[in-house]
Design an enzyme around this catalytic site. Sequence first.
Site, PDB file in Angstrom:
ATOM      1  N   LYS A 118     -12.674 -18.626   0.673  1.00 32.71           N
ATOM      2  CA  LYS A 118     -13.731 -18.074   1.518  1.00 32.71           C
ATOM      3  C   LYS A 118     -15.120 -18.528   1.082  1.00 32.71           C
ATOM      4  CE  LYS A 118     -11.189 -13.891   2.841  1.00 32.71           C
ATOM      5  NZ  LYS A 118      -9.981 -14.074   2.041  1.00 32.71           N
ATOM      6  N   GLU A 202     -19.834  -9.455  -0.712  1.00 34.05           N
ATOM      7  CA  GLU A 202     -20.629  -9.590   0.502  1.00 34.05           C
ATOM      8  C   GLU A 202     -21.271  -8.259   0.882  1.00 34.05           C
ATOM      9  OE1 GLU A 202     -18.224 -13.073   2.933  1.00 34.05           O
ATOM     10  OE2 GLU A 202     -18.036 -10.990   3.569  1.00 34.05           O
ATOM     11  N   HIS A 237      -8.272  -2.460   6.446  1.00 35.47           N
ATOM     12  CA  HIS A 237      -8.557  -3.867   6.769  1.00 35.47           C
ATOM     13  C   HIS A 237      -7.376  -4.584   7.416  1.00 35.47           C
ATOM     14  CE1 HIS A 237     -12.218  -3.271   4.512  1.00 35.47           C
ATOM     15  NE2 HIS A 237     -11.523  -2.909   3.454  1.00 35.47           N
ATOM     16  N   ARG A 299      -4.084 -21.275  11.317  1.00 38.98           N
ATOM     17  CA  ARG A 299      -2.718 -21.069  11.781  1.00 38.98           C
ATOM     18  C   ARG A 299      -2.762 -20.283  13.082  1.00 38.98           C
ATOM     19  NH1 ARG A 299      -2.597 -15.696  10.692  1.00 38.98           N
ATOM     20  NH2 ARG A 299      -3.520 -14.972   8.750  1.00 38.98           N
TER      21      ARG A 299
END
Length: 668
Positions: A118, A202, A237, A299
């Site tokens: 990421k 973040e 999540h 994907r």
Amino acid sequence: MSTITKILIANRGEIACRIIRTARIMGIATVAVYSDADASALHVEMADEAVLIGPAQASESYLKVDAILDAARRTEADAIHPGYGFLSENPDFVERVEKAGLIFIGPSAKAIRAMGLKDAAKALMEKAKVPVVPGYHGEAQELVVLAGKANEIGFPVLIKARAGGGGKGMRKVERQEDFPAALSSARREAKASFGDDRVLVEKYVATPRHIEIQVFGDSHGNVVHLFERDCSAQRRHQKVIEEAPAPEMPEDMRTVMGAAAVKAARAINYCGAGTVEFIVDASDGLCADKFWFMEMNTRLQVEHPVTELITGLDLVEWQIRVAAGEQLPLKQNALSIDGHAVEARIYAEDAGKGFLPAVGRLAHLAFPGGDIRVDAGVRTGDEITPFYDPMIAKLIAHGRTRAEALSKLAGALGRTEIAGTVTNTAFLARLCRDADFAAGRLDTGLIDRNIDSLTAVEAAPDHIIALAVLAASGMVRNGAEGSDPVAAIGPFEIWGSPRRQVALTSGDAEQGFEIERVGAQDWRIGGDGLEAGGVDLTMVRADGCDWQFSTAGVTRRCRVLCAQDAVTVFHEGLTHGFLRPSGARGAEQLGGGDQVVSAMPGIIKQVLVEPGQAVASGDPMVIMEAMKMEMTLNAPRDGVVSEVLVSEGAQVTDGAILVALEAQAKAA
């Protein structure tokens, strides 16, 4: 262009079945691979050929590259489709496939690597002028550095695993003092899930929407987007309900986000199906300047069916054609949105117990008909094991409007019948009807805010309990002749009315009942928990699973499933399950309030207590991993630890005693 005549599917379950269906339409042969646990699985039955590749553990089967390539060689497959999960985003696997002279139905290894971490992906996106969430994406991983960066960003923050997705290795941290423990937990889960415990930090967006763009590229330089999906309905999540298009999406924002996603795909010369995920600040509604890149999934996504239903396209077919070297079937200006689609993921999990994953054999499985799309990889008799993700099926509804699609989906969930394991269908149906969700007032915190109402356990009403007792008693003859009420009469006794004693367990409580036949079609059921005087019930019809009965002047229809150890009643969209004592585990076996036990097979990740240690009710005692999820088992009461019966790394079975407390002193 290459010719694809036979595809080996390096996956299992629902996605393997999905790929087989499209390949069959295209006239392409398929090869399934399977583990010992999946020997009789649906995808094995559907494929033209099937090859055993190893034991039940994924690490020894579905993640075993050599075994998969050997299966492709033995069956003379010329292409491999990875599905999603497992090896689908493993660049080393892509290189091995191509080195073996096979076609990989997916993006290049280089593209997967570019988006696999990421932090690196976000640096790349910044360079490509795609907006990125503020945060720390650097190499330093020391606690002091990460904690310091979190302070600079400002709490709350998100700790996120650099590798992987699906919410694994992700923790929201509200306060500075909670950061070390959250970081440790995120690292453990990331290491277990992806083999990489590095993280990034973040800024946490207070009112976030999760909106993603489906992109497609080919080897000729063409890239398009197939519009957006909203995946904001999440818990821990993990996506729960996905839809397309996003509610209340302004056209200018759709255009800008779509262009940003295409720009991201072009930056890595992307070929195949991919999803660019954005976090959106919805505090003031959707605005074209308040979205940021989160990650790109290289994907096919679990939620791809909603895109298929609003575009009328088959994304798996597109994947196969692009992998064979063809150009994208359509240009951007030929793509359009038709109506609204909503998808719900049905899992074997107990929503009322923190969405605890469940296992069990599917004694009964029936999905709604009509125009509801069902993507499933199981059928009646299959087993939900602890080795893989516990998803049972996806239900997808399409309507002219969002309200119509949601109504169809809620109705379909209510008509879904599953016995043999607990499921989240009632939770999903409530979410469809939640006032905020139905009105499109959603963000990723919606489920957590309404968790009590969405997961409330509805006790079975007296008339349903009475019917379950009657079914368990064996006093009603069931058969095709059930339309004749008299033919449904059970036992006959010369002296007095027939009576039976019946014991049933619902939840954790075993209850005793007495049933008496008081007329040709009439029964009186009394016992624990029922209203004073019992319930008077008239049996009208018992034809297979279709039962009709009357109580207090109201005639009802429902579905009743009788098994050796259980009775299940499906009524008004709810599933009421009752165990016979022989099929239930007693409270003493579960340890009562003196023991901490494993609710399912799993691996012990951390033991937090030791003998002689005093604990308070709710204190964390053991952290275990089961069904790809980390869970904390807490002290059932105040007390002192007498024994710790497991060690870190141990594999435990369902019902295993992990920690014992000293017995409580009895009152004099």
